[in-house]
Design a protein around this motif. Sequence first.
Motif, PDB file in Angstrom:
ATOM      1  N   ALA A 132       0.896  -1.263   0.043  1.00  0.00           N
ATOM      2  CA  ALA A 132       0.048   0.060  -0.083  1.00  0.00           C
ATOM      3  C   ALA A 132       0.737   1.247  -0.093  1.00  0.00           C
ATOM      4  CB  ALA A 132      -0.868  -0.004   1.181  1.00  0.00           C
ATOM      5  N   THR A 133       2.026   1.276   0.832  1.00  0.00           N
ATOM      6  CA  THR A 133       2.915   2.254   0.796  1.00  0.00           C
ATOM      7  C   THR A 133       3.722   2.564  -0.464  1.00  0.00           C
ATOM      8  OG1 THR A 133       3.243   1.963   3.082  1.00  0.00           O
ATOM      9  CG2 THR A 133       5.033   3.402   1.967  1.00  0.00           C
ATOM     10  N   ALA A 134       3.956   1.354  -1.129  1.00  0.00           N
ATOM     11  CA  ALA A 134       4.409   1.587  -2.515  1.00  0.00           C
ATOM     12  C   ALA A 134       3.494   2.242  -3.570  1.00  0.00           C
ATOM     13  CB  ALA A 134       5.061   0.176  -3.039  1.00  0.00           C
ATOM     14  N   LEU A 135       2.264   1.729  -3.486  1.00  0.00           N
ATOM     15  CA  LEU A 135       1.275   2.355  -4.548  1.00  0.00           C
ATOM     16  C   LEU A 135       1.058   3.717  -4.100  1.00  0.00           C
ATOM     17  CD1 LEU A 135      -1.647  -0.402  -4.218  1.00  0.00           C
ATOM     18  CD2 LEU A 135      -0.093   0.184  -6.373  1.00  0.00           C
ATOM     19  N   SER A 136       0.924   4.182  -2.844  1.00  0.00           N
ATOM     20  CA  SER A 136       0.935   5.666  -2.352  1.00  0.00           C
ATOM     21  C   SER A 136       2.130   6.350  -3.059  1.00  0.00           C
ATOM     22  CB  SER A 136       0.899   5.889  -1.020  1.00  0.00           C
ATOM     23  OG  SER A 136      -0.219   5.283  -0.653  1.00  0.00           O
ATOM     24  N   LEU A 137       3.495   5.946  -2.929  1.00  0.00           N
ATOM     25  CA  LEU A 137       4.646   6.712  -3.492  1.00  0.00           C
ATOM     26  C   LEU A 137       4.431   6.675  -5.141  1.00  0.00           C
ATOM     27  CD1 LEU A 137       7.282   5.197  -0.999  1.00  0.00           C
ATOM     28  CD2 LEU A 137       6.396   7.548  -1.130  1.00  0.00           C
ATOM     29  N   ASP A 138       3.966   5.414  -5.615  1.00  0.00           N
ATOM     30  CA  ASP A 138       4.260   5.378  -7.173  1.00  0.00           C
ATOM     31  C   ASP A 138       3.048   6.834  -7.556  1.00  0.00           C
ATOM     32  OD1 ASP A 138       4.791   4.121  -9.673  1.00  0.00           O
ATOM     33  OD2 ASP A 138       2.269   3.790  -9.734  1.00  0.00           O
ATOM     34  N   ARG A 139       1.957   7.001  -7.115  1.00  0.00           N
ATOM     35  CA  ARG A 139       1.162   8.151  -7.226  1.00  0.00           C
ATOM     36  C   ARG A 139       1.786   9.336  -7.085  1.00  0.00           C
ATOM     37  NH1 ARG A 139      -3.009   4.388  -4.881  1.00  0.00           N
ATOM     38  NH2 ARG A 139      -2.696   5.701  -2.762  1.00  0.00           N
ATOM     39  N   VAL A 140       2.593   9.503  -6.170  1.00  0.00           N
ATOM     40  CA  VAL A 140       3.250  10.779  -5.570  1.00  0.00           C
ATOM     41  C   VAL A 140       4.375  11.092  -6.866  1.00  0.00           C
ATOM     42  CG1 VAL A 140       4.835  11.734  -4.150  1.00  0.00           C
ATOM     43  CG2 VAL A 140       2.837  10.618  -3.167  1.00  0.00           C
ATOM     44  N   ALA A 141       5.071  10.038  -7.131  1.00  0.00           N
ATOM     45  CA  ALA A 141       5.918  10.014  -8.178  1.00  0.00           C
ATOM     46  C   ALA A 141       5.350  10.543  -9.647  1.00  0.00           C
ATOM     47  CB  ALA A 141       6.768   8.587  -8.602  1.00  0.00           C
ATOM     48  N   ARG A 142       4.205  10.049 -10.049  1.00  0.00           N
ATOM     49  CA  ARG A 142       3.538  10.245 -11.201  1.00  0.00           C
ATOM     50  C   ARG A 142       3.241  11.838 -10.991  1.00  0.00           C
ATOM     51  NH1 ARG A 142       1.387   5.096 -10.986  1.00  0.00           N
ATOM     52  NH2 ARG A 142      -0.561   6.007 -10.240  1.00  0.00           N
ATOM     53  N   SER A 143       2.607  12.356 -10.026  1.00  0.00           N
ATOM     54  CA  SER A 143       2.236  13.797  -9.875  1.00  0.00           C
ATOM     55  C   SER A 143       3.499  14.449  -9.857  1.00  0.00           C
ATOM     56  CB  SER A 143       1.373  13.887  -8.553  1.00  0.00           C
ATOM     57  OG  SER A 143       2.404  13.651  -7.344  1.00  0.00           O
ATOM     58  N   LEU A 144       4.685  14.272  -9.459  1.00  0.00           N
ATOM     59  CA  LEU A 144       5.835  15.093  -9.378  1.00  0.00           C
ATOM     60  C   LEU A 144       6.678  14.943 -10.697  1.00  0.00           C
ATOM     61  CD1 LEU A 144       7.416  14.282  -5.986  1.00  0.00           C
ATOM     62  CD2 LEU A 144       6.212  16.274  -6.615  1.00  0.00           C
ATOM     63  N   GLY A 145       6.093  14.082 -11.534  1.00  0.00           N
ATOM     64  CA  GLY A 145       6.689  13.765 -12.888  1.00  0.00           C
ATOM     65  C   GLY A 145       6.867  15.091 -13.839  1.00  0.00           C
ATOM     66  N   GLU A 146       6.102  16.339 -13.778  1.00  0.00           N
ATOM     67  CA  GLU A 146       6.241  17.447 -14.458  1.00  0.00           C
ATOM     68  C   GLU A 146       6.912  18.499 -13.673  1.00  0.00           C
ATOM     69  OE1 GLU A 146       2.549  17.928 -16.387  1.00  0.00           O
ATOM     70  OE2 GLU A 146       2.882  16.149 -17.697  1.00  0.00           O
ATOM     71  N   VAL A 147       6.535  18.359 -12.231  1.00  0.00           N
ATOM     72  CA  VAL A 147       6.858  19.573 -11.499  1.00  0.00           C
ATOM     73  C   VAL A 147       8.206  19.275 -11.064  1.00  0.00           C
ATOM     74  CG1 VAL A 147       6.478  20.806  -9.484  1.00  0.00           C
ATOM     75  CG2 VAL A 147       4.653  19.751 -10.796  1.00  0.00           C
ATOM     76  N   ASP A 148       8.793  18.300 -10.636  1.00  0.00           N
ATOM     77  CA  ASP A 148      10.249  18.085 -10.124  1.00  0.00           C
ATOM     78  C   ASP A 148      10.661  16.841 -10.593  1.00  0.00           C
ATOM     79  OD1 ASP A 148      12.445  17.893  -8.750  1.00  0.00           O
ATOM     80  OD2 ASP A 148      11.662  18.651  -6.921  1.00  0.00           O
ATOM     81  N   PRO A 149      11.190  16.490 -11.770  1.00  0.00           N
ATOM     82  CA  PRO A 149      11.454  15.190 -12.277  1.00  0.00           C
ATOM     83  C   PRO A 149      12.582  14.521 -11.459  1.00  0.00           C
ATOM     84  CG  PRO A 149      11.615  16.815 -14.038  1.00  0.00           C
ATOM     85  CD  PRO A 149      11.350  17.577 -12.718  1.00  0.00           C
ATOM     86  N   TYR A 150      13.478  15.370 -10.881  1.00  0.00           N
ATOM     87  CA  TYR A 150      14.422  14.613  -9.878  1.00  0.00           C
ATOM     88  C   TYR A 150      13.970  14.308  -8.697  1.00  0.00           C
ATOM     89  CZ  TYR A 150      18.395  14.428  -6.745  1.00  0.00           C
ATOM     90  OH  TYR A 150      19.381  13.988  -5.724  1.00  0.00           O
ATOM     91  N   ALA A 151      12.925  14.721  -8.086  1.00  0.00           N
ATOM     92  CA  ALA A 151      12.383  14.167  -7.073  1.00  0.00           C
ATOM     93  C   ALA A 151      11.409  13.054  -7.366  1.00  0.00           C
ATOM     94  CB  ALA A 151      11.526  15.199  -6.126  1.00  0.00           C
ATOM     95  N   ALA A 152      10.881  13.258  -8.547  1.00  0.00           N
ATOM     96  CA  ALA A 152       9.978  11.834  -8.971  1.00  0.00           C
ATOM     97  C   ALA A 152      11.045  10.594  -9.053  1.00  0.00           C
ATOM     98  CB  ALA A 152       9.263  12.283 -10.266  1.00  0.00           C
ATOM     99  N   ARG A 153      12.148  10.928  -9.584  1.00  0.00           N
ATOM    100  CA  ARG A 153      13.170   9.706  -9.703  1.00  0.00           C
ATOM    101  C   ARG A 153      13.494   9.057  -8.475  1.00  0.00           C
ATOM    102  NH1 ARG A 153      15.074  12.977 -14.138  1.00  0.00           N
ATOM    103  NH2 ARG A 153      16.776  13.663 -12.488  1.00  0.00           N
ATOM    104  N   ARG A 154      13.691   9.891  -7.515  1.00  0.00           N
ATOM    105  CA  ARG A 154      13.970   9.461  -6.234  1.00  0.00           C
ATOM    106  C   ARG A 154      12.955   8.757  -5.596  1.00  0.00           C
ATOM    107  NH1 ARG A 154      16.604  13.931  -2.269  1.00  0.00           N
ATOM    108  NH2 ARG A 154      16.662  11.757  -1.255  1.00  0.00           N
ATOM    109  N   VAL A 155      11.601   9.210  -5.756  1.00  0.00           N
ATOM    110  CA  VAL A 155      10.463   8.639  -5.201  1.00  0.00           C
ATOM    111  C   VAL A 155      10.659   7.206  -5.944  1.00  0.00           C
ATOM    112  CG1 VAL A 155       8.106   8.569  -4.929  1.00  0.00           C
ATOM    113  CG2 VAL A 155       9.211  10.435  -4.475  1.00  0.00           C
ATOM    114  N   GLU A 156      10.669   7.164  -7.279  1.00  0.00           N
ATOM    115  CA  GLU A 156      10.626   5.915  -7.998  1.00  0.00           C
ATOM    116  C   GLU A 156      11.540   4.741  -7.627  1.00  0.00           C
ATOM    117  OE1 GLU A 156      10.980   6.971 -11.905  1.00  0.00           O
ATOM    118  OE2 GLU A 156       8.778   7.802 -12.521  1.00  0.00           O
ATOM    119  N   ARG A 157      12.840   5.596  -7.216  1.00  0.00           N
ATOM    120  CA  ARG A 157      13.777   4.389  -6.810  1.00  0.00           C
ATOM    121  C   ARG A 157      13.362   3.914  -5.350  1.00  0.00           C
ATOM    122  NH1 ARG A 157      17.528   8.271  -8.822  1.00  0.00           N
ATOM    123  NH2 ARG A 157      17.763   9.149  -7.066  1.00  0.00           N
ATOM    124  N   SER A 158      12.558   4.615  -4.597  1.00  0.00           N
ATOM    125  CA  SER A 158      12.207   4.295  -3.281  1.00  0.00           C
ATOM    126  C   SER A 158      11.220   3.194  -3.454  1.00  0.00           C
ATOM    127  CB  SER A 158      11.583   5.201  -2.545  1.00  0.00           C
ATOM    128  OG  SER A 158      12.764   6.307  -1.973  1.00  0.00           O
TER     129      SER A 158
END
Length: 566
Positions: free
Chosen positions: A385-411
């Motif tokens: 469940a935590t991974a799904l939540s982080l995956d949604r966060v990563a997609r929402s950050l994709g255009e705003v902050d790509p660097y943060a999105a990649r870090r979340v994706e790695r997590s």
Amino acid sequence: MSARPPRPASSGRALTPPDPGDVPAGEPALAAAVRAVAAGGRLEATLHAIVEAAVARADAGYGALGVLSPDGRRVDRFVIVGMDDATQSRIGRPPAGAGILGLLVDRPIPLRLDDLGAHPASVGFPEGHPPMASFLGVPVRVRDEVFGNLYLTEKRSGGSFTPADEEAVLALAAVAGLAIENARRAEVAERQRAWVQAATEVSTALLSGSALEEVLQTLVHRAADLSDADGAGLLVPAEDDRSSLTIVAATGPASADLEGVRVPLEGTHVGRVHRSGRAELLDDVRSGPGPGRRAEVARELTSGARSAAVVPLGPAVGTLVCLRAADREPFDAEVLDALAAFAAQAAVALELARSQRRERQLQVQADRERIARDLHDHVVQRIYATALSLDRVARSLGEVDPYAARRVERSVDELDETITQIRSAIFELHDREDPPAALGQRLTEVVARVTEGSGVQRRVELRGDVDGLSRALSHDLLAVVRELVSNVVRHAAATRVRVTVDAGSVPGDDVTAVVADDGRGLPAVPVRSGLANLEERARRRGGTLTVAGDRGGTVVTWRAPRTGGN
């Protein structure tokens, strides 16, 4: 002592009553003998005192007491009075029960002779033996049981022994009989106590969790010591061959080479006892139970053995064998009964110990199942469940902050890898320590379990002797197939997966597991962390892991020798 005319030799009790004048003289000797018995000293010293009293009372030159063996067939012990050590040494071995002595053993009634050498049963004296003429022999008995005979020779006053001598010596013989009876009862009680203590020690060791191999060795050694055996062995049913028994513990001259030796059940003494469940005494184990067959007991357990006591512990437990060398007396019924009681108690303890171990194994397995269930139902679901939540966060950050999105994706990837490791641990918890029974069926069940509900069509092909693999290799193969199929379900976006396991059939063959799918193939830069554990399993066994594929699918091959490695 009053004078008495010579009396002809007699083989029975005197009909003439003893001279009243002889009775008082016998009282001190009899009293001394009774006191010796009441003192409770060593049997040898007590018997020696009784013989001395008899010699003194009858005015004999020599006296002896021959104690019979428990079966009453031979002279087991000889106590001599009136003959010095040098003379005894010159004569050699004491009488074994031939001649006049044998006659008394066969017919335990009083015997008085004027001339010992003139009797038809006399066999003469060995070289260096003192001359002896007059003789008096009486049985040593209590009620109807005969324990031996008391012999007197060479009346010092000349002439023959008198009826009064016979009566007095009979009284002393009765005292000797009581001493021997009490001593034997004490010996029997002590032996029984030792057997009970040994059985208790074995039972306590088994039920306290001591190593089974050490306890079985103790059982065999104690049985050999208490039965006065020259060798002993414990044979148990072979796990892979119900037609034979395996020697798992032994003591004796050849014990170092015996453990692991198999003894067939068919046509052997041990096999007959094991199947019948009845203990047996064997006077000569060299003659096999079947025509032309030499018994395996003498051949396997100890060289030179002749007699044996074979005692079953139960069809599921095994059989105990004790042996004696050819130059010794065979086992008797008393030893067999004691061995049987000892074996019965040991068998009960072995069964209880097995039940305890089985109960502990079931408890451990239940704990493993509970831990696996908790990991799956709670830990894995929360991480997922935590991974799904982080995956949604990563997609929402994709255009705003790509660097943060990649870090979340790695997590998210790390959480996914954590879930994979936890699931592998869950499957390992489900696997027992014993070799998986019907490994082919287990492999098919694992693939079905992993792909269930995923929509991926599965196909499993098994070749070679899959169920004949070792325990460790079987567990590795299960883990490899489980992990590879799990990767296909989670990452490959495949519609079909084919699992092919070829176990070979002989030790020199390789065992291969091939998992092929029709998914999207490997990424341009594959992440190998998910395969590192499988690669390590192969390397540890001297094998390899290879990965091949493109956008049309992936083929992973895990290979290891059928034998070798850990």
